[in-house]
Each structure stands twice: as C-alpha cells, then as structure tokens.
Design an enzyme around this catalytic site. Structure first.
Site, PDB file in Angstrom:
ATOM      1  N   ALA A 162     -15.288  19.457  39.316  1.00 37.02           N
ATOM      2  CA  ALA A 162     -16.002  18.787  38.939  1.00 37.02           C
ATOM      3  C   ALA A 162     -16.052  18.018  37.791  1.00 37.02           C
ATOM      4  O   ALA A 162     -15.287  18.413  36.685  1.00 37.02           O
ATOM      5  CB  ALA A 162     -17.514  19.662  38.273  1.00 37.02           C
ATOM      6  N   MET A 163     -16.307  16.717  37.936  1.00 36.27           N
ATOM      7  CA  MET A 163     -15.555  15.673  37.000  1.00 36.27           C
ATOM      8  C   MET A 163     -16.633  15.133  36.196  1.00 36.27           C
ATOM      9  O   MET A 163     -17.357  13.947  36.669  1.00 36.27           O
ATOM     10  CB  MET A 163     -14.576  14.828  37.678  1.00 36.27           C
ATOM     11  CG  MET A 163     -13.567  15.564  38.259  1.00 36.27           C
ATOM     12  SD  MET A 163     -12.486  14.267  39.142  1.00 36.27           S
ATOM     13  CE  MET A 163     -11.567  13.799  37.889  1.00 36.27           C
ATOM     14  N   SER A 164     -16.834  15.172  34.731  1.00 34.59           N
ATOM     15  CA  SER A 164     -18.074  14.692  34.100  1.00 34.59           C
ATOM     16  C   SER A 164     -17.702  13.398  33.310  1.00 34.59           C
ATOM     17  O   SER A 164     -18.432  12.471  33.100  1.00 34.59           O
ATOM     18  CB  SER A 164     -18.089  15.630  32.859  1.00 34.59           C
ATOM     19  OG  SER A 164     -17.077  15.553  31.938  1.00 34.59           O
TER      20      SER A 164
ATOM     21  N   GLY B 100     -15.179  13.140  31.060  1.00 32.11           N
ATOM     22  CA  GLY B 100     -14.757  13.557  29.872  1.00 32.11           C
ATOM     23  C   GLY B 100     -13.287  14.248  30.180  1.00 32.11           C
ATOM     24  O   GLY B 100     -12.694  14.216  31.192  1.00 32.11           O
ATOM     25  N   VAL B 101     -12.605  14.554  28.900  1.00 28.66           N
ATOM     26  CA  VAL B 101     -11.158  14.820  28.998  1.00 28.66           C
ATOM     27  C   VAL B 101     -11.000  16.022  29.419  1.00 28.66           C
ATOM     28  O   VAL B 101     -10.029  16.465  30.152  1.00 28.66           O
ATOM     29  CB  VAL B 101     -10.435  14.754  27.613  1.00 28.66           C
ATOM     30  CG1 VAL B 101     -11.166  15.592  26.644  1.00 28.66           C
ATOM     31  CG2 VAL B 101      -8.978  14.687  27.570  1.00 28.66           C
ATOM     32  N   ASP B 102     -11.652  17.227  29.249  1.00 29.69           N
ATOM     33  CA  ASP B 102     -11.497  18.457  29.860  1.00 29.69           C
ATOM     34  C   ASP B 102     -11.694  18.380  31.122  1.00 29.69           C
ATOM     35  O   ASP B 102     -10.645  19.190  31.915  1.00 29.69           O
ATOM     36  CB  ASP B 102     -12.691  19.331  29.072  1.00 29.69           C
ATOM     37  CG  ASP B 102     -12.470  19.504  27.689  1.00 29.69           C
ATOM     38  OD1 ASP B 102     -11.444  19.506  26.994  1.00 29.69           O
ATOM     39  OD2 ASP B 102     -13.702  19.641  27.014  1.00 29.69           O
ATOM     40  N   SER B 103     -12.650  18.063  31.844  1.00 31.49           N
ATOM     41  CA  SER B 103     -12.664  18.300  33.448  1.00 31.49           C
ATOM     42  C   SER B 103     -11.419  17.067  33.945  1.00 31.49           C
ATOM     43  O   SER B 103     -11.074  17.554  35.091  1.00 31.49           O
ATOM     44  CB  SER B 103     -14.169  17.879  33.817  1.00 31.49           C
ATOM     45  OG  SER B 103     -14.246  16.561  33.471  1.00 31.49           O
TER      46      SER B 103
ATOM     47  N   LEU C 209     -21.297  14.708  38.841  1.00 33.18           N
ATOM     48  CA  LEU C 209     -22.726  15.122  39.320  1.00 33.18           C
ATOM     49  C   LEU C 209     -23.682  14.101  38.490  1.00 33.18           C
ATOM     50  O   LEU C 209     -23.464  13.903  37.272  1.00 33.18           O
ATOM     51  CB  LEU C 209     -22.895  16.476  38.632  1.00 33.18           C
ATOM     52  CG  LEU C 209     -21.859  17.607  39.083  1.00 33.18           C
ATOM     53  CD1 LEU C 209     -22.175  18.908  38.490  1.00 33.18           C
ATOM     54  CD2 LEU C 209     -21.983  17.607  40.792  1.00 33.18           C
TER      55      LEU C 209
ATOM     56  N   CYS D   8     -27.347  25.299  32.842  1.00 35.66           N
ATOM     57  CA  CYS D   8     -26.983  24.237  33.907  1.00 35.66           C
ATOM     58  C   CYS D   8     -25.760  25.041  34.506  1.00 35.66           C
ATOM     59  O   CYS D   8     -25.435  24.901  35.800  1.00 35.66           O
ATOM     60  CB  CYS D   8     -26.315  23.116  33.039  1.00 35.66           C
ATOM     61  SG  CYS D   8     -25.552  21.904  34.184  1.00 35.66           S
TER      62      CYS D   8
ATOM     63  N   CYS E 135     -26.826  17.024  26.850  1.00 34.33           N
ATOM     64  CA  CYS E 135     -26.440  15.819  27.424  1.00 34.33           C
ATOM     65  C   CYS E 135     -27.664  14.759  27.773  1.00 34.33           C
ATOM     66  O   CYS E 135     -27.367  13.725  27.790  1.00 34.33           O
ATOM     67  CB  CYS E 135     -25.562  15.941  28.701  1.00 34.33           C
ATOM     68  SG  CYS E 135     -26.461  16.657  29.940  1.00 34.33           S
TER      69      CYS E 135
END
Ligand SMILES: Cc1ncc(COP(=O)(O)O)c(C=O)c1O
Lengths: 353, 384
Positions: free
Chosen positions: A6-8, A10-13, A32, A101, A193
């Site tokens: 899952a790639m938002s 952002g840097v974390d994902s 998503l 979520c 968000c």
C-alpha cells in the site's frame, strides 16, 4: 512471496515497498484513492489522498520498477471511516480514524481483495514490528504506530508485513534518500487525512451543524458558558472553552464529559479528570486470547503514556483497574494492552471513572 | 510478454526512427532566414507535403500540433469561437456521446466557460451515430459537429462521410478525430468531406507528442496558442522538426501498408475473438461484429469480473492490455462509451480492450489465451 504494498505517496510506505523488493518479494504497489474528490496540486492541500500523493506513489513504484495501480476505495472509506468519525463525535465519543482505517480498510477491504487476487501479504509503512504473529512497538518510540494497529486480529496480522519496525524515522528518510526516492524529504502528513486543513471542529460543524447548549460546572451544576456543539470538545480539553463565569477558586477548568443528547459540556478542576477504572468493549487479542485476570500495561490514547493495570473480564469486554491514575480519558479511544513493547490486544473505551 | 495495447501507443516504425534521428542531428529554426533555417524549413515543408499526400489533403491544409489532444482542442474550440464570432446565435455543439476525452472535455469546457450548449448525439448498441440522429439535432444555432472516425475503446467506425454530408446540408462544419483510424482504415481527408481531421503520430508508428489537424482552407478557426503564427496563423510555436519528420515518415509507411495491415490484423483479431469466445462462453464482445470495426480492436466484457482486477492479473503474467478508460489519477470509472451504448455499470466495469498493431503476431494471441481463463477465474473471486 507475492506481496501488495500500500503506497500512500509518503516516505514510509515508499521505503516499506523498497525493503519488500530487497527482501526478494514479488511486489505490486497500490495507491488507495480514499477521497471522492481528490484535491489537486492547485488547492495546495496536504492530506493523504491528493493527486499529488498518487503521483508521488507512482513515481516511487516506477523507480522500484514494480507494477502500480490505484484502487478506488473512496465509497468504503467514506462509509467506514469518515461517517463513523462523524457519528462517534455526534455521540460524544472521540474516535481514532487511523485505527478505524486499519481495521476496516487497509487490513479488511484491501487485504481481502489482495488475498482474492492471489497475493500472500499486504505491506504497509507503519512503524511497528511484527514477527511470528507478535506485534511490537517500533524501535522509534516517538513514531511508534502499534497503538493504531492493535485492533487487528491474528488473522489480519498473519497477512500483514511491516518492514519499517526496526528503523527510526530518520533512518527511513536516509534510506529513501540513499535510493534516490523523491519523497525522502516530503513532510509528514496530517493526523487526519480527510481534514486537509486540520480544523476538526469546523469539519464536524459542517457535517453536524450548530448544536448549541450549556457549559455546566460539574461541581456546582451552574451554567458557566455556552457552546455551539459538544462535538467540538474532547475530554481533558482546557483551551477554547470561553467561559463567562470564572471558577470560584480561580483555577482553570477542563472538559470532564460530553452529553450530546442533552447538548451539555461538563467542566471542572483538573483533579476531576483523573480516572483509575476504565470500561472497554469489543476486545481483540492481537496474538490469541490471554487468561483473565491479567496484569499488564495499558495505553489509553495515541502517543499517550502507559499505565500499569489489571484486566478483568466484564460485560462485552474488560474492566481495567489502573495502578496510577490517568488523566482525561475519552470514550471512543482504544485501550491498548502491552507487555513491555509487545501488544497483547485492544478494546474501545466505553467509560472511565 | 504480449503487448496488446497498440491503441494506447504503437511501436515506432524504423522509418520514423530514422527520420527523427536524422533531423535531430541538424540545427535550425524553420523560421530563420539563414541556411540552417532554410534546411529546417525545407524538412518541415517536405513533411507537410508528404503527410498531406498520405492523408488525401493539400499541404496547406496541414497544421502541425503537439498531438491528438491539441488537435482536438484546436478544432473544437477554434471552430466554435470562429463560428460564434461570425454569428452569435451559433452556440451549440453536436458531438457523439462516445468521443475521446480530448473532444468531450473541450466541449464541456466551452459549456462551462463560454456559454456553449451541447447535444450529445446518441449511439446505437454498437456505439454508432446514425445520420438521422444528426439530422434531427441540426438547427441554426449549431456551431460545429464533432464525430470521431473510429472509437478508441470499442473500435466502432462511424459513417463520417454521410455525417459530413448531413452537416453540410445545414452549412455546419464537421470535425472528426481520426486518431485511431490512420494505418488501419483508409483515411482520406478530401474524400471524406470533413472540414477538420485530427491525427497523432504515436498511434501509427510515429513519435509521441506530435500530430496534426487537417483543416480545410475555408474553415475559420480561432487560434488557441498565440505567438509567431508559424502554422497558418492558427497555431504558434516553433515546429518540432524531428517530430514532424517522424510523423510524416510513419504516415507514409502506415498508409501505404494499410490494406495489408488491415487484412492481417482483422484475421488475427477474428482469431482472438473466436478463441476468447470458445474459452469463455459468457464473454460479451462489445461493438460491431461486422466490417465496421477497427481491424486491430477487440473489446470484451467478462461478467462477474472487474476490468481493474483483470488488468492487474494479466500484467503480472506479462500480458499488457487496457480497460480503455483511466482518468489522470488512475481511478477507474465505468466507460462513458459503454454506458452510452446502453451497457449497465457492471458490464461497463467488467471490460477489457485488446488492441493489435503492426508488430502483433499470433504468438501474442496465444499468450493472451494461455493466461486469460485462469485470470478470469481469479478475478471472479474479487467482487466488490
Ligand atoms: C481517439 C483519440 N483521440 C485523441 C487521443 C489523444 O491523442 P494524444 O495522445 O496524441 O494527445 C487518443 C489517444 O489517447 C485517442 O485514442
């Protein structure tokens, strides 16, 4: 393994997906789409579901040379997270939408779809450790997200991968920079968000309308002010009360409880916020049930402090007796049980005294 | 790997690559007066003459642009503005309900910002506009008609010449987006009778980001890009010399080979359709079964599946296809084309386009058929 990251945007994902690739997995990226009207670059919003974020996620997927898709979960997200958030506030509780979520979207709708498509795991950029079905806090205590993952069942966790648990946030950013990912220095997203400007009270007012009522001194029963909607307040809050009548003793007053049905906000002195007994419902054991009664630690809000407690079975859940008083505990938040840094389970706070 | 998405972009022809690279190696702005400029200008004008020859137009009718989207916008907005300027009552646009977004969104923009009205011309269940529908919709207030040559999703070929005749009976100009037609169908500007015609390089073996609007000499068109007026004063901007050289080279080859390409691709496509229908009896072929279909196009709905899932699963098996309708954010919407053809939303979401082109072989079809049945089974598990 065939894994879905899952790639938002952002840097974390991004780094989580990269680490999954490094680990030799066959990784597919998915962004998503959670907003029904995604904000564009021009509106300047910094929520988690703008077109800019979708672009950033895609760019990372291209650099990692993995397939990338967008899944439209906006309708599910609205029903299960946003509407739930509003309804909880309307009922005088303080929900945690990230937790919701995770429970209903990322590790339910997405996980289910991934499983049916033949994937073996869902990878996310959460800061938490997961090994052999045991969920633990991140090594980066300040960024730890185990609290919002503690609603997950063993079945959900069996399908999850959190590659970032052994890294601090600055290590994650350094890792992103080392790999030339453009999101390396992208600012962290807001907590909520779907409220891009961060003004939760205004968001709730737009959804619920004004619901004016009295602010009542819990000790004297006197009306000491007015409010436009109990939903704009959280237990433990001190600022923004705008009281007309100063307290007899001149000391600051805090929100003690909310009764949306009577449209009443009760306020009182800081000591009245202290609780040592918490009722919690809808319990989940993250890695299998534990025998009760149980002595362990409990965390009663995101980024909150930890209290020792004893957990006993109670109607529809648990009765928690705290060894040290907790201050400002809001119904609707999760009570998450820990043994050291290991998550045992969670339940939803119903009341505290 | 099987690339079955030629309608999105088809590989460049070697002739086009050669023309582009040769042009890139030389200096010159075609508007300059010195030798380098003259050389560049000569290449642009030779490309213009060549493209005109390939497409049955006169060189003076070729306006080079930055591709299909720009040509569509220029035609729709430019002709609308010019026609309305000549007679302020002309504010209505007639366009088919199955146009590409480059036409549709340009029309919607005129509606939102310029007080235009639109009548979306209905299509039948294969996606075809009937001249009688156009006849009924025409009136004194019509600024222009836009109906595509062939549809990019379901491949339905429109009766463009008959539609142009009907439009002309009312003195109204007709634009056609022929992006999908060139190289697969005989596209002849003069013979078709249309007033403006959009083409783009990357759909027939030319480079990406370069195209043309063929625009009749007597058709007034208000410019959208202002500046040096390089292209007939209708389009400003230094012409992309290597781009138009490649565009013209590709058009020459693609149109010359069009009859044999069409025959070969139709046979391959018919084989694909027959084998899909044999393997998956509940698959529904969308569009026309007869000759009124792009030779390289096959478009199916697979009941009980989502196009999104099919695409992901096929991609993972090295088979590259398209749902034919992705928005910029990549969120799938039910195709407006299928909805206009009367498909319910489920069928519209359950669809996939397989499109063949000059490099397609029967091995590509084999690979698709090897993967498809298992993919369909798996995708059926994923219901919303
Ligand atoms: C029918 C049609 N019109 C217009 C376009 C847009 O052309 P371009 O990609 O050159 O802007 C396309 C291709 O995407 C198309 O299929």
């Amino acid at each position: 393994m065939k894994v879905l990251a899952a790639m938002s945007g952002g840097v974390d994902s991004a780094v989580a997906a990269a680490l999954a690739v490094d680990a030799g997995h066959d990784v597919t990226g998915v962004h998503l789409a959670l907003s029904e009207a995604p904000a564009t670059l021009r509106t300047g919003s910094r929520g988690c579901c703008s077109k800019e974020d979708a672009h950033d996620a895609r760019r990372v997927a291209d650099v990692l040379d993995i397939p990338y898709y967008v899944w439209d979960l906006a309708a599910r997200f609205r029903a299960d997270v946003v509407d739930d958030f509003v309804a909880e506030y309307a009922a005088g509780r303080t929900p945690n939408p990230c937790l919701r979520c995770n429970e209903r979207i990322k590790f339910a709708a997405v996980l289910d779809r991934a499983r049916r498509l033949g994937f073996d795991a869902v990878v996310t950029g959460h800061h938490a450790r997961l090994a052999d079905g045991v969920l633990r806090r991140s090594v980066d205590v300040a960024k730890d997200q185990s609290y919002v993952l503690a609603v997950l069942t063993p079945e959900q966790l069996a399908f999850a991968m959190f590659p970032l648990g052994d890294l601090t946030k600055s290590e994650v950013r350094a890792e992103a920079a080392r790999r030339g990912l453009g999101v390396a220095d992208k600012p962290d997203s807001h907590d909520i968000c779907f409220i891009a400007d961060g003004d939760t009270a205004a968001f709730l007012r737009s959804r619920l309308g004004d619901q004016p009522g009295p602010v009542v001194d819990a000790l004297t029963g006197a009306v000491v002010g007015r409010h436009d909607g109990a939903f704009a307040y959280t237990v433990g809050q001190r600022r923004g009360l705008a009281l007309d009548v100063p307290a007899g003793d001149g000391r600051p007053r805090y929100v003690l409880s909310l009764s949306p049905a009577e449209r009443t906000v009760r306020v009182g002195p800081v000591e009245a916020l202290d609780v040592s007994s918490v009722r919690a419902t809808s319990p989940v054991w993250t890695s299998g049930p534990r025998a009760l009664p149980l002595a362990c630690d409990v965390q009663l809000r995101a980024h909150g402090e930890v209290h020792g407690c004893s957990v006993a079975a109670a109607d529809e859940g648990w009765q928690l007796l705290l060894t040290t008083p907790a201050r400002g505990i809001a119904a609707g938040q999760a009570a998450v049980l820990y043994d050291g840094d290991t998550v045992l389970g969670s339940a939803t706070i119903a009341s505290a005294a | 790997m099987a690339y079955l998405d030629h309608a999105a972009s088809t590989p460049m022809l070697p002739e086009a690559v050669a023309a582009v690279t040769a042009a890139m190696a030389s200096t010159g702005n075609p508007s300059s007066l010195h030798t380098a400029g003259r050389r560049a200008r000569r290449l642009v004008e030779e490309s213009r003459e060549s493209l005109a020859r390939s497409l049955g137009a006169r060189p003076s009718e070729v306006v080079f642009t930055g591709g299909g989207t720009e040509s569509d916008n220029l035609a729709v907005k430019g002709i609308f503005f010019a026609r309305r300027a000549a007679d302020p009552r002309r504010t209505r646009i007639l366009a088919s309900a199955v146009e590409h977004h480059a036409v549709m969104d340009a029309v919607e923009w005129l509606v939102a910002h310029e007080g235009a009205q639109v009548t979306w011309l209905e299509v039948d269940d294969v996606g075809r506009v009937h001249p009688e529908s156009l006849k009924r919709a025409l009136d004194d207030d019509v600024a222009l008609v836009s109906v595509m040559w062939a549809n990019n999703e379901v491949g339905t070929v429109q009766p463009v010449r008959a539609l142009a005749e009907v439009a002309h009976e009312h003195g109204v100009p007709l634009h056609t987006d022929a992006v999908q037609g060139v190289g697969q169908l005989p596209v002849d500007f003069a013979d078709s009778g249309v007033d403006a015609l959009t083409v783009t390089g990357h759909k027939f073996g030319g480079p990406l980001g370069v195209g043309a609007l063929l625009l009749g000499r007597d058709i007034a068109c208000t410019p959208l890009l202002h500046g040096g007026g390089q292209e007939r004063d209708v389009r400003s901007g230094t012409v992309d010399v290597p781009g138009v050289a490649g565009l013209a080279a590709a058009a020459a080859v693609a149109t010359e080979r069009q009859p044999e390409t069409a025959a070969r691709l139709s046979a391959l496509r018919d084989d694909l359709v027959a084998r899909v229908e044999a393997a998956l009896p509940d698959a529904v072929l969308n569009g026309d079964r007869g000759p009124g279909r792009l030779p390289g196009n096959a478009h199916f709905s697979f009941p009980g599946c989502e196009g999104d899932s099919l695409l992901l699963l096929l991609d993972a098996r090295g088979v590259e296809v398209s749902t034919g309708s992705a928005c910029s954010a990549g969120v799938a919407r039910p195709s407006h084309v299928l909805v206009a053809m009367g498909a319910e939303e489920d069928r519209a979401r359950a669809s996939l386009r397989f499109s063949l082109g000059h490099t397609s072989t029967s091995a590509d079809v084999d690979e698709l058929l090897d993967a498809l049945p298992a993919v369909i089974d798996r995708a059926r598990l994923v219901r919303r």
